[in-house]
Design a protein around this motif. Structure first.
Motif, PDB file in Angstrom:
ATOM      1  N   SER A 114       0.971  -1.413   0.054  1.00 33.57           N
ATOM      2  CA  SER A 114      -0.083   0.105   0.003  1.00 33.57           C
ATOM      3  C   SER A 114       0.684   1.134  -0.071  1.00 33.57           C
ATOM      4  N   LEU A 115       1.561   1.359  -1.195  1.00 32.01           N
ATOM      5  CA  LEU A 115       2.426   2.603  -1.282  1.00 32.01           C
ATOM      6  C   LEU A 115       2.078   3.987  -1.890  1.00 32.01           C
ATOM      7  N   ALA A 122     -15.804  10.853  -0.222  1.00 27.18           N
ATOM      8  CA  ALA A 122     -14.246  10.871  -0.559  1.00 27.18           C
ATOM      9  C   ALA A 122     -13.323  10.367   0.302  1.00 27.18           C
ATOM     10  N   SER A 123     -13.529  10.606   1.557  1.00 33.39           N
ATOM     11  CA  SER A 123     -12.732  10.048   2.732  1.00 33.39           C
ATOM     12  C   SER A 123     -12.929   8.512   2.984  1.00 33.39           C
ATOM     13  N   THR A 124     -14.046   7.929   2.606  1.00 32.13           N
ATOM     14  CA  THR A 124     -14.251   6.601   2.641  1.00 32.13           C
ATOM     15  C   THR A 124     -13.185   5.791   1.400  1.00 32.13           C
ATOM     16  N   TYR A 125     -13.052   6.380   0.289  1.00 29.51           N
ATOM     17  CA  TYR A 125     -12.417   5.759  -0.615  1.00 29.51           C
ATOM     18  C   TYR A 125     -10.997   6.209  -0.465  1.00 29.51           C
ATOM     19  N   LEU A 137     -13.838   0.714  -6.859  1.00 22.92           N
ATOM     20  CA  LEU A 137     -13.092   1.620  -7.452  1.00 22.92           C
ATOM     21  C   LEU A 137     -11.326   1.109  -7.106  1.00 22.92           C
ATOM     22  N   GLY A 138     -11.383   0.867  -5.718  1.00 26.97           N
ATOM     23  CA  GLY A 138     -10.353   0.527  -5.021  1.00 26.97           C
ATOM     24  C   GLY A 138      -9.647  -0.998  -5.845  1.00 26.97           C
ATOM     25  N   TYR A 139     -10.513  -1.592  -5.934  1.00 27.52           N
ATOM     26  CA  TYR A 139     -10.339  -2.889  -6.749  1.00 27.52           C
ATOM     27  C   TYR A 139      -9.600  -2.752  -8.130  1.00 27.52           C
ATOM     28  N   LEU A 140     -10.044  -1.740  -8.788  1.00 18.88           N
ATOM     29  CA  LEU A 140      -9.623  -1.475 -10.163  1.00 18.88           C
ATOM     30  C   LEU A 140      -8.323  -0.582  -9.998  1.00 18.88           C
ATOM     31  N   LEU A 141      -8.114   0.144  -9.103  1.00 20.25           N
ATOM     32  CA  LEU A 141      -6.947   1.082  -8.893  1.00 20.25           C
ATOM     33  C   LEU A 141      -5.789   0.470  -8.199  1.00 20.25           C
ATOM     34  N   GLN A 142      -6.202  -0.785  -7.261  1.00 20.65           N
ATOM     35  CA  GLN A 142      -5.187  -1.544  -6.561  1.00 20.65           C
ATOM     36  C   GLN A 142      -4.868  -2.793  -7.458  1.00 20.65           C
TER      37      GLN A 142
END
Length: 670
Positions: free
Chosen positions: A138-139, A254-257, A304-309
């Motif tokens: 998680s860099l 926004a803060s959750t993401y 969104l996290g799944y795609l960007l991570q």
């Protein structure tokens, strides 16, 4: 015609009283009616603006002062400005050293794109292994920090290490500001925010790990979670206008993401939050529409996290996604029945059972079809920790021996009691819980909230944001009683809930209504106590703890570790370029940061292969022998015990470290 004559009759009736007394009273009423609309609304508006301005100023000032305090304390503790670069870097220990080393690598890269590519295809950290360091560790904080450092031209103004720790200290200031605002929203007075900040700083040994390890993922992530909680608190309030709801919803999304991108364990904390909201919705203490809007933010952030991570499969098998999916399915199957009836009560029980069953079922199905090995060790650890399973696995037993994963000590509760935090937290939690149970019981009997709870009746337990925080803090507290490391998630919200409770007039009004106080007006007495009690607490804290804080800033605490400096200097000057170092995972992180040499293991516990490497590592650090499956093998090598002397040659040693080279040509002499 009857409708037209009605108003004429009313007009004639109003003109009947024409006595002098009635004329005088009519004039007075006219004067009052004309004066109130012109002056009273302006006065109330100015009063509200002044209150909000002073509160916001106090919140921002508290955050800035805390960030400056951390910076000054860090300078005094490590004497940072007078250190060489190598001496500064060895202050980063363990996994913190790994995180900061990748920040240095990004700054050395010829371009941002090239730096990201080297991190995602990294083969210069762990020997014989290529890893995606951005996904696995998680860099994203390091990527953002490196971009900001170069884009803002800070390389000509400030050194990279100061820029890095400055961002983290700034986030901690935002953390305190968010706790301030949350307590303010819950109590209605910014005095609660001041008390929250005071308790947070005084108990900072138990509220944050920023003093011990700056680059930790939680130090980057928890400030955003605090902002999310503050936005959620405002969003759940019943008297919020449309624009306020939209602002809170956008801030919460926004803060959750952002929180999910900063920390690999964030979805577990959001899972506890989702459980709290689910219970809030089950008790019918808030409109279901608002709660389900929050669920949408979870789904959006997970997707969104799944795609960007890099298609992180850990998010697909997350219990958060299974719970939200189960809630949506049950929502679609829910029947519209009249509230308060026996059928409605039975349906509530059935829906609750369906949600629990579907959550477990969906999670098992997802783990069956989605290959995922990340964080599997954590689930195994929890099974062993709670006695659900027995294992002889070295890693699991080693984790059980870690202090941060054991039950909290008595010193933890003693410190919270000495600062008066724990007694007031228990008091506030007890009152809110009893009031909540009272409201739930009346709600089950079919009475609406307006019929059961009003301002005069007290009833702090009818406020949705209060109930959410009560449930959430109970869940976090239950886990913190088992695992000490989770106290850093629980204690900040203990400060917030305790401060908002003692500063809330509604809490004291609830108590006085229970006591049936008749001699003094409950509302007036509650208002007095909501100001007097926090003032007395604040003065006592100031008298006892403020001198200690000032002493910490005036004392110079020199961090001196010459043995580690000598070891790193020797590696950089004399170690072969192709050398690979094996040792304790904590030391390997420092070697990677200070020298750049490859290592065999890392102090990270979210990868099975790295865990197996740590298990097989034989190391000794100083005079303290670490646990090894080979018994006293390290000690036997150190004293040149035969036949191990044929396999190893000592090439460097000092008071704390011994470095051995594996012999390429082995002699089998007896």
């Amino acid at each position: 015609m009857a409708e037209e004559e009605g108003p004429a009759i009313e007009l004639r009736q109003r003109k009947k009283p024409e006595s002098p007394e009635n004329k005088a009273s009519v004039k007075e009423e006219k004067i009052d009616d004309t004066a109130v609309p012109e002056r009273a609304p302006k006065y109330v508006l100015l009063q509200r603006i002044a209150k909000v301005f002073i509160g916001c100023l106090a919140a921002v000032t508290s955050g800035m002062m805390y960030a400056l305090y951390l910076s000054a304390y860090h300078e005094r503790k490590f004497w940072f400005s007078n250190r060489q670069e190598l001496e500064r870097e060895i202050t980063f220990r363990g996994d913190s050293a790994i995180y900061y080393s990748y920040y240095k690598d990004m700054l050395k890269a010829p371009s941002f794109e090239r730096g990201v590519y080297e991190l995602t295809h990294n083969n210069k950290t762990v020997s014989l292994k290529t890893i995606n360091a951005v996904q696995q560790m998680s860099l994203y904080p390091e990527l953002i920090a490196s971009v900001l450092y170069q884009a803002t031209g800070s390389n000509e103004i400030i050194e990279p290490v100061y820029f890095y720790i400055g961002i983290v200290f700034g986030l901690q200031g935002m953390y305190v500001t968010a706790l301030f605002v949350t307590s303010w929203l819950m109590s209605g007075t910014w005095l609660a925010g001041m008390l929250t900040v005071a308790w947070f700083i005084i108990n900072r040994v138990d509220t944050t790990r920023i003093e011990y390890s700056i680059p930790l993922r939680e130090n980057w992530a928890l400030p955003y979670f605090a902002c999310q909680v503050a936005a959620l608190t405002g969003y759940l309030k019943s008297n919020l206008n449309t624009y306020g709801e939209r602002f809170c919803y956008l801030l919460m999304s926004a803060s959750t993401y952002t929180f999910m991108m900063m920390w690999e364990y964030s979805h577990y904390l959001l899972f506890l939050q989702a459980i709290s909201l689910f219970l809030l919705d089950s008790f019918s203490l808030e409109q279901s529409d608002k709660v389900h809007e929050v669920y949408k933010t979870y789904v959006f952030s997970l997707f969104l996290g799944y795609l960007l991570q890099f298609e992180n499969s850990a998010l697909l098998v997350s219990p958060l996604l299974s719970l939200v999916a189960a809630l949506v399915l049950v929502k679609c199957l829910q029947l519209n029945v009249k509230k308060g009836t026996f059928v409605a009560k039975v349906m509530k029980v059935i829906n609750f059972y369906l949600v629990c069953t579907l959550t477990v079922t969906l999670n098992i199905i997802m783990k069956t079809f989605v290959p995922n090995k990340e964080n599997g060790h954590m689930l195994k650890f929890l099974e062993v920790k709670f006695g659900l399973n027995m294992t002889k696995n070295f890693t699991m037993n080693w984790l059980l021996c870690q202090k941060s994963l054991q039950a909290p000590s008595q010193d933890f509760f003693l410190r919270l009691t000495q600062s008066s935090l724990l007694p007031f937290y228990i008091l506030v939690l007890l009152i809110c819980s009893l009031s909540m149970m009272q409201v739930i019981f009346r709600r089950i009997n079919g009475k609406s909230l307006k019929e059961t709870v009003t301002l005069e009746d007290g009833g702090i337990g009818e406020r949705p944001e209060i109930i959410y925080h009560v449930i959430h803090t109970i869940l976090l507290g239950s886990l913190a009683m088992v695992i000490e490391g989770l106290k850093y998630l629980w204690t900040p919200y203990v400060c917030m809930l305790a401060a908002s409770g003692v500063c809330s007039p509604k809490l004291w009004t609830t108590v006085f209504k229970w006591l049936r106080l008749r001699t003094v007006h409950p509302g007036l007495l509650a208002l007095i106590l909501s100001m007097a009690v926090p003032t007395i607490i604040g003065l006592s804290l100031w008298k006892e703890f403020f001198p200690r804080l000032m002493t910490e800033l005036t004392e110079l605490q020199e961090f001196y570790d010459p043995d580690t400096v000598e070891l790193m200097t020797w590696i950089k000057r004399q170690a072969p370029v192709a050398a690979v170092f094996a040792g304790s995972p904590q030391l390997m992180g420092v070697i990677k940061l200070c020298t750049g040499w490859m290592v065999t293991s890392l102090p990270l516990y979210n990868d099975d292969d790295l865990l197996k490497r740590n298990e097989n590592v034989i190391c000794e650090e100083g005079d303290k022998l670490t646990y090894s499956k080979y018994g006293r093998f390290c000690h036997e090598v150190k004293i040149n015990y035969s036949p191990y002397v044929n396999y190893f040659t000592r090439v460097y040693w000092n008071r704390s470290y011994f470095v051995y080279k594996i012999n390429t040509v082995i002699s089998f002499q007896s």
